[in-house]
Design an enzyme around this catalytic site. Structure first.
Site, short mmCIF file in Angstrom:
data_model
loop_
_atom_site.label_atom_id
_atom_site.label_comp_id
_atom_site.label_asym_id
_atom_site.label_seq_id
_atom_site.Cartn_x
_atom_site.Cartn_y
_atom_site.Cartn_z
N LYS A 175 0.85 -1.19 0.00
CA LYS A 175 0.00 0.00 0.00
C LYS A 175 0.89 1.25 0.00
O LYS A 175 1.99 1.20 0.54
CB LYS A 175 -0.90 0.01 1.24
CG LYS A 175 -1.73 -1.25 1.44
CD LYS A 175 -2.86 -1.37 0.46
CE LYS A 175 -3.73 -2.60 0.77
NZ LYS A 175 -4.86 -2.73 -0.16
N HIS A 294 -6.50 -13.45 -7.57
CA HIS A 294 -7.34 -12.46 -6.90
C HIS A 294 -8.75 -12.54 -7.49
O HIS A 294 -8.91 -12.76 -8.68
CB HIS A 294 -6.77 -11.05 -7.07
CG HIS A 294 -7.34 -10.07 -6.10
ND1 HIS A 294 -8.61 -9.55 -6.24
CD2 HIS A 294 -6.83 -9.52 -4.96
CE1 HIS A 294 -8.85 -8.71 -5.23
NE2 HIS A 294 -7.79 -8.69 -4.43
#
Length: 475
Positions: A175, A294
């Site tokens: 992140k 994902h």
């Protein structure tokens, strides 16, 4: 001409429209071991009988159309048609039913999830006679599942490649997910891996944007992996997202990852598509790459309980299409996931044989025979205080992935990784000593934090963080 091969052409064609249930509702039908079975949650329009609604689903997802056609007489409908063989009311719902449909195996191309879904869910969900429709589960017979390669490697082969046993694997999503340069991105990867994580991860929408082109990211991440491995003596990996706008570009990225010598790549299997995913899974097996999956976009399909498709179906489809990891919710974090239902599809991902269990949302007994299993990934709003529950819920064969729960540590990325690794090792040791993590988990974390200042700091910063919302997907 025998009765079995008699067609409409031989007895005369009668044009017109007739009720679906006259042909496609067959409660006397005995399902075959080779049939693909489906459980649909059906909400008919007012005035439409449940038998007609179930038969319409069977018809429109197999051989039927809105009117009788002359070319029906050129084949054997009894051989190829889908059949609604049972209907049961949904407890607590006045106008909702579970319709069970059996499909002959010959309706589907071998080894193609794309064709399977195009047939079963490709058209019928817009049918006007239905207010809503949800595919709750599929039974994939071994005769069909054996036409798929499945996961590139599976759980045991992955553990052997990584030389890591007896505990869940630890990961972290880098992140902020967008905006970092490739070099700063690689720095964050290195710090997390050096601190004790097994994997770091590209977020699902990190592909090849102007601020960070894919080739630069791959190179800096590979450098970070090798440096962290040299310093820790452990095998490390970063999920390099190979998802791209074309299959050719996706494969080019996977090939470059293999040339760098990294152990794992990643794909967004729903936005990328099943055809692309299956192609990538075959490449990964042939070239020794693990494949992380994902599920970006899944909630568009699976979140509404009356319409769409349950994630357990998408999980089965992924196991056939191919992937070594897939995100599976957390039960305890910020993303949707009810415990019994989540553990139901986690078992469908990992185990060889799963018994029917309606209390966990499993409508059919599923036998995967020898198809390798998939590691479920718990990710989304989790931190060190969740570690005991995650260890107890998911067990050893899982990946526990802390993004903000690593990078949000007040002392930085590496201390955040240390905190998670210490918490995990403490929970595994406590479990192996016979302690009940469900009841004693917080005490286990407190005890470990006395010996780890990094863990103590993490415990302090996230002690008040909770995500308390009711699930909207329930049985």
């Amino acid at each position: 001409m025998s009765p079995k091969t008699e067609t409409k052409a031989s007895v005369g064609f009668k044009a017109g429209v007739k009720d679906y249930r006259l042909t496609y509702y067959t409660p006397e039908y005995q399902t075959k071991d080779t049939d693909i079975l489906a459980a649909f949650r059906v909400t008919p329009q007012p005035g439409v009988p449940p038998e007609e609604a179930g038969a319409a689903v069977a018809a429109e997802s197999s051989t039927g159309t809105w009117t009788t056609v002359w070319t029906d007489g050129l084949t054997s409908l009894d051989r190829y048609k889908g059949r609604c063989y049972d209907i049961e009311p949904v407890p607590g719902e006045e106008s909702q039913f579970i319709a069970y449909v059996a499909y002959p195996l010959d309706l589907f191309e071998e080894g193609s999830v794309t064709n399977l879904f195009t047939s079963i869910v490709g058209n019928v969900f817009g049918f006007k006679a239905l207010r809503a429709l949800r595919l709750e589960d599929l039974r994939i017979p071994p005769a069909y599942s054996k036409t798929f390669q499945g996961p590139p490697h599976g759980i045991q082969v992955e553990r052997d490649k990584l030389n890591k046993y007896g505990r869940p694997l630890l990961g972290c999503t880098i992140k902020p997910k967008l905006g970092l340069s490739a070099k700063n991105y690689g720095r964050a990867v290195y710090e997390c891996l050096r601190g004790g994580l097994d994997f770091t991860k590209d977020d699902e929408n990190v592909n090849s944007q102007p601020f960070m082109r894919w080739r630069d990211r791959f190179v800096f991440c590979a450098e970070a992996i090798y440096k962290a491995q040299a310093e820790t003596g452990e095998i490390k990996g970063h999920y390099l997202n190979a998802t791209a706008g074309t299959c050719e570009e996706m494969m080019k990225r996977a090939i470059f990852a293999r040339e760098l010598g990294v152990p794992i790549v990643m794909h967004d299997y729903l936005t990328g598509g099943f055809t692309a995913n299956t192609s990538l899974a075959h490449y990964c097996r042939d070239n020794g790459l693990l494949l992380h999956i994902h599920r970006a976009m899944h909630a568009v399909i699976d979140r509404q309980r009356n319409h769409g498709m349950h994630f357990r179906v998408l999980a089965k489809a992924l196991r056939m299409s191919g992937g070594d990891h897939i995100h599976a919710g957390t039960v305890v974090g910020k993303l949707e996931g009810e415990r019994d239902v989540t553990l139901g599809f986690v078992d469908l991902l990992r185990d060889d044989f799963i018994e029917k269990d309606r209390s966990r949302g499993i409508y059919f007994t599923q036998d995967w025979v020898s198809m390798p299993g998939v590691l479920p990934v718990a990710s989304g709003g989790i931190h060190v205080w969740h570690m005991p529950a995650l260890t107890e819920i998911f067990g050893d064969d899982s990946v526990l992935q802390f993004g903000g729960g690593t990078l949000g540590h007040p002392w930085g990325n590496a201390p955040g990784a240390v905190a998670n690794r210490v918490a995990l090792e403490a929970c595994v040791q406590a479990r192996n000593e016979g302690r009940d993590l469900a009841r004693e988990g917080n005490e286990v974390i407190r005890e470990a934090s006395k010996w780890s200042p990094e863990l103590a700091a993490a415990c302090e910063i996230w002690k008040e963080i909770k995500f308390e919302f009711d699930t909207i997907d329930y049985l």
